[in-house]
Design a protein around this motif. Structure first.
Motif, PDB file in Angstrom:
ATOM      1  N   GLU A   1     -16.909  32.098  21.561  1.00 11.44           N
ATOM      2  CA  GLU A   1     -17.636  33.115  20.799  1.00 11.44           C
ATOM      3  C   GLU A   1     -16.788  34.309  20.396  1.00 11.44           C
ATOM      4  N   TYR A   2     -15.640  34.510  21.039  1.00  8.17           N
ATOM      5  CA  TYR A   2     -14.793  35.663  20.717  1.00  8.17           C
ATOM      6  C   TYR A   2     -13.851  35.382  19.548  1.00  8.17           C
ATOM      7  N   ASP A   3     -13.858  34.158  19.012  1.00  7.34           N
ATOM      8  CA  ASP A   3     -13.009  33.793  17.876  1.00  7.34           C
ATOM      9  C   ASP A   3     -13.680  34.260  16.595  1.00  7.34           C
ATOM     10  N   TYR A   4     -12.916  34.926  15.707  1.00  2.00           N
ATOM     11  CA  TYR A   4     -13.515  35.442  14.476  1.00  2.00           C
ATOM     12  C   TYR A   4     -13.851  34.317  13.505  1.00  2.00           C
ATOM     13  N   ARG A   5     -13.363  33.120  13.773  1.00  2.00           N
ATOM     14  CA  ARG A   5     -13.645  31.960  12.931  1.00  2.00           C
ATOM     15  C   ARG A   5     -14.782  31.137  13.545  1.00  2.00           C
ATOM     16  N   ASN A   6     -15.524  30.449  12.712  1.00  2.00           N
ATOM     17  CA  ASN A   6     -16.419  29.395  13.175  1.00  2.00           C
ATOM     18  C   ASN A   6     -15.885  28.043  12.717  1.00  2.00           C
ATOM     19  N   GLY A   7     -15.529  27.956  11.452  1.00  2.00           N
ATOM     20  CA  GLY A   7     -14.851  26.773  10.941  1.00  2.00           C
ATOM     21  C   GLY A   7     -13.351  26.986  11.092  1.00  2.00           C
ATOM     22  N   ILE A   8     -12.721  26.289  12.039  1.00  2.00           N
ATOM     23  CA  ILE A   8     -11.323  26.588  12.368  1.00  2.00           C
ATOM     24  C   ILE A   8     -10.341  25.820  11.509  1.00  2.00           C
ATOM     25  N   ARG A   9     -10.793  24.770  10.814  1.00  2.00           N
ATOM     26  CA  ARG A   9      -9.896  23.991   9.963  1.00  2.00           C
ATOM     27  C   ARG A   9      -9.952  24.534   8.538  1.00  2.00           C
ATOM     28  N   TRP A  10      -8.853  24.362   7.795  1.00  2.00           N
ATOM     29  CA  TRP A  10      -8.775  24.952   6.451  1.00  2.00           C
ATOM     30  C   TRP A  10      -9.846  24.383   5.528  1.00  2.00           C
ATOM     31  N   TRP A  11     -10.257  23.139   5.766  1.00  2.00           N
ATOM     32  CA  TRP A  11     -11.212  22.491   4.882  1.00  2.00           C
ATOM     33  C   TRP A  11     -12.660  22.760   5.260  1.00  2.00           C
ATOM     34  N   GLN A  12     -12.886  23.424   6.370  1.00  2.00           N
ATOM     35  CA  GLN A  12     -14.257  23.726   6.784  1.00  2.00           C
ATOM     36  C   GLN A  12     -14.767  24.962   6.055  1.00  2.00           C
ATOM     37  N   PHE A  13     -15.977  24.874   5.528  1.00  2.00           N
ATOM     38  CA  PHE A  13     -16.562  25.941   4.713  1.00  2.00           C
ATOM     39  C   PHE A  13     -16.973  27.111   5.592  1.00  2.00           C
ATOM     40  N   ASP A  14     -16.203  28.177   5.529  1.00  2.00           N
ATOM     41  CA  ASP A  14     -16.480  29.365   6.342  1.00  2.00           C
ATOM     42  C   ASP A  14     -16.076  30.613   5.554  1.00  2.00           C
ATOM     43  N   PRO A  15     -16.864  30.976   4.533  1.00  2.00           N
ATOM     44  CA  PRO A  15     -16.527  32.156   3.722  1.00  2.00           C
ATOM     45  C   PRO A  15     -16.513  33.452   4.517  1.00  2.00           C
ATOM     46  N   THR A  16     -17.246  33.500   5.625  1.00  2.00           N
ATOM     47  CA  THR A  16     -17.204  34.698   6.471  1.00  2.00           C
ATOM     48  C   THR A  16     -15.809  34.881   7.048  1.00  2.00           C
ATOM     49  N   LYS A  17     -15.213  33.790   7.503  1.00  2.00           N
ATOM     50  CA  LYS A  17     -13.831  33.823   8.000  1.00  2.00           C
ATOM     51  C   LYS A  17     -12.884  34.257   6.889  1.00  2.00           C
ATOM     52  N   TRP A  18     -13.069  33.716   5.690  1.00  2.00           N
ATOM     53  CA  TRP A  18     -12.193  34.059   4.566  1.00  2.00           C
ATOM     54  C   TRP A  18     -12.319  35.532   4.203  1.00  2.00           C
ATOM     55  N   LEU A  19     -13.549  36.064   4.262  1.00  2.00           N
ATOM     56  CA  LEU A  19     -13.747  37.485   3.960  1.00  2.00           C
ATOM     57  C   LEU A  19     -13.028  38.360   4.982  1.00  2.00           C
ATOM     58  N   ILE A  20     -13.196  38.046   6.265  1.00  2.00           N
ATOM     59  CA  ILE A  20     -12.572  38.851   7.317  1.00  2.00           C
ATOM     60  C   ILE A  20     -11.052  38.805   7.191  1.00  2.00           C
ATOM     61  N   LYS A  21     -10.507  37.617   6.950  1.00  2.00           N
ATOM     62  CA  LYS A  21      -9.056  37.474   6.817  1.00  2.00           C
ATOM     63  C   LYS A  21      -8.540  38.188   5.578  1.00  2.00           C
ATOM     64  N   SER A  22      -9.237  38.056   4.466  1.00  2.00           N
ATOM     65  CA  SER A  22      -8.820  38.724   3.230  1.00  2.00           C
ATOM     66  C   SER A  22      -8.833  40.236   3.396  1.00  2.00           C
ATOM     67  N   CYS A  23      -9.837  40.747   4.086  1.00  2.00           N
ATOM     68  CA  CYS A  23      -9.916  42.192   4.301  1.00  2.00           C
ATOM     69  C   CYS A  23      -8.779  42.694   5.185  1.00  2.00           C
ATOM     70  N   SER A  24      -8.227  41.818   6.033  1.00  2.00           N
ATOM     71  CA  SER A  24      -7.098  42.225   6.878  1.00  2.00           C
ATOM     72  C   SER A  24      -5.864  42.503   6.025  1.00  2.00           C
ATOM     73  N   TRP A  25      -5.733  41.787   4.901  1.00  2.00           N
ATOM     74  CA  TRP A  25      -4.596  42.021   3.997  1.00  2.00           C
ATOM     75  C   TRP A  25      -4.731  43.357   3.285  1.00  2.00           C
ATOM     76  N   LEU A  26      -5.961  43.848   3.184  1.00  2.00           N
ATOM     77  CA  LEU A  26      -6.215  45.133   2.524  1.00  2.00           C
ATOM     78  C   LEU A  26      -6.285  46.284   3.516  1.00  2.00           C
ATOM     79  N   GLY A  27      -6.110  45.979   4.794  1.00  2.00           N
ATOM     80  CA  GLY A  27      -6.169  47.013   5.824  1.00  2.00           C
ATOM     81  C   GLY A  27      -7.580  47.389   6.232  1.00  2.00           C
TER      82      GLY A  27
END
Length: 379
Positions: A240-266
């Motif tokens: 539960e402490y992992d920021y991802r739910n879909g851990i593979r690149w092909w798994q649909f997890d836009p929440t993970k993508w949003l969090i990761k993308s925001c890290s590039w913007l600080g």
């Protein structure tokens, strides 16, 4: 035992909005029709509400899987009120209790063991959790967050302002008040509610259990599509402490993508990830359990079970050796990078000294020549 009192506010909200979405929205679509602007606005607002719950309420505040800039927290706080799923403080408190006592009927707020209806919506229609409405002892960390507490204090006003104000404002821009109220106001709200509720109900009933069978949580790619990645629920309940739910690149997890993308913007930082070896170990253990269950039905069960246990132990041994070497290599690489950085800094410092020396020498030579010329005038 008598049933707890009905929460009529919730019953009316869920009933009225559902009836409008099921009857008035289709009628309007057939008789008048929704424009592409109304459809687009509904999809965008639905995504805003959904991601505010998944990335904000769930992964940021309930589980603290990452840290977010205040700007992003304000964004999620407003969107959470727009989603009309209680304040972030209350939602997170309930969810932490759910994880702590998952599937325990007397303690899990929305235990799937009590059936689909109860875990999906029934738990909110009666005062099953009335004693917890003011008990936030498990979210003391969030009580120190001024944004969370501001939203909690002004939650009712925010829900009214967003759920009426946003559709009316969009209606003003598009000159279609009724269309926006029906699509962005009601249809969006009903879909947002039930997509989120599916995680409490269907995600504990329908799907696979690749990582653990210690609770009812399931992984389901279809639900992941409807819930912005939350459908990979079996993984989430064990890590539960992992920021991802879909851990593979092909798994649909836009929440993970949003969090990761925001890290590039600080806007996000300290994104937590479960070590890969722990994930592999959990998955291998589940594979072993299933293989053992099948082997028990075969004639040479004892021999097969011994071989399985041997292969599993060998797998763990070699995996552990591999990841130990990997950690050593990563540490060496880190040390080499630090050494290289120090060398570059030293070279840069040396360069500055040499440059400064050359400039001083040039200035001295110029001044010396100027002095000689000056003296020669009076010699």
């Amino acid at each position: 035992m008598p049933k707890p009192p009905i929460i009529w506010t919730n019953v009316l909200i869920f009933s009225i909005t559902f009836l409008i979405a099921a009857i008035a929205v289709p009628y309007y679509a057939i008789t008048v029709g929704f424009s592409w602007l109304e459809i687009t606005a509904t999809i965008v607002c639905l995504g805003y509400c959904g991601m505010s719950i998944t990335a904000g309420y769930h992964r940021l505040w309930a589980h603290k899987t990452y840290e977010a800039h205040p700007v992003l927290q304000w964004f999620f706080a407003i969107g959470g009120a727009f989603a009309l799923q209680n304040s972030a403080l209350h939602w997170s408190s309930d969810h932490r209790v759910h994880h702590k006592f998952v599937d325990q009927n007397d303690k899990d707020p929305y235990s799937a063991q009590r059936g689909f209806w109860y875990s999906h919506i029934g738990w909110m229609l009666r005062e099953y959790q009335s004693q917890r409405y003011s008990d936030y002892s498990n979210v003391r960390d969030l009580q120190n967050n001024p944004i969370v507490m501001w939203q909690h204090k002004h939650y009712l006003a925010l829900t009214i302002a967003t759920n009426f104000g946003i559709p009316l404002f969009l209606g003003f821009l598009s000159d279609s008040y009724i269309g926006m109220l029906l699509s962005v106001g009601v249809l969006r709200l009903v879909l947002s509610h039930h997509f989120t509720f599916f995680i409490n109900s269907l995600a504990h009933i329908w799907g696979s259990q690749p990582y653990t069978d210690q609770n009812s949580a399931r992984d389901n790619g279809v639900l992941a599509f409807l819930t912005y990645g939350e459908g990979y629920h079996n993984f989430h309940h064990i890590f539960e402490y992992d920021y991802r739910n879909g851990i593979r690149w092909w798994q649909f997890d836009p929440t993970k993508w949003l969090i990761k993308s925001c890290s590039w913007l600080g806007l996000t930082r300290n994104l937590k990830i479960c070590p890969e070896d722990r994930i592999i170990k959990a998955k291998a253990l589940m594979q072993l359990k299933r293989a053992q269950a099948k082997a028990m039905l075969l004639p040479d069960a004892e021999q097969l079970l011994q071989r399985m246990e041997h292969e599993y132990a060998l797998l763990l041994e070699r995996m552990q050796a591999y990841y130990e070497v990997q950690k050593q290599l990563m540490q060496q690489r880190k040390e080499l990078l630090q050494q290289r950085k120090a060398q570059l800094l030293q070279q840069y410092s040396d360069f500055d000294i040499r440059k400064n020396y050359a400039e001083m020498k040039h200035n001295w030579q110029q001044q010396q020549q100027q002095w000689q010329n000056f003296i020669q005038q009076y010699a």
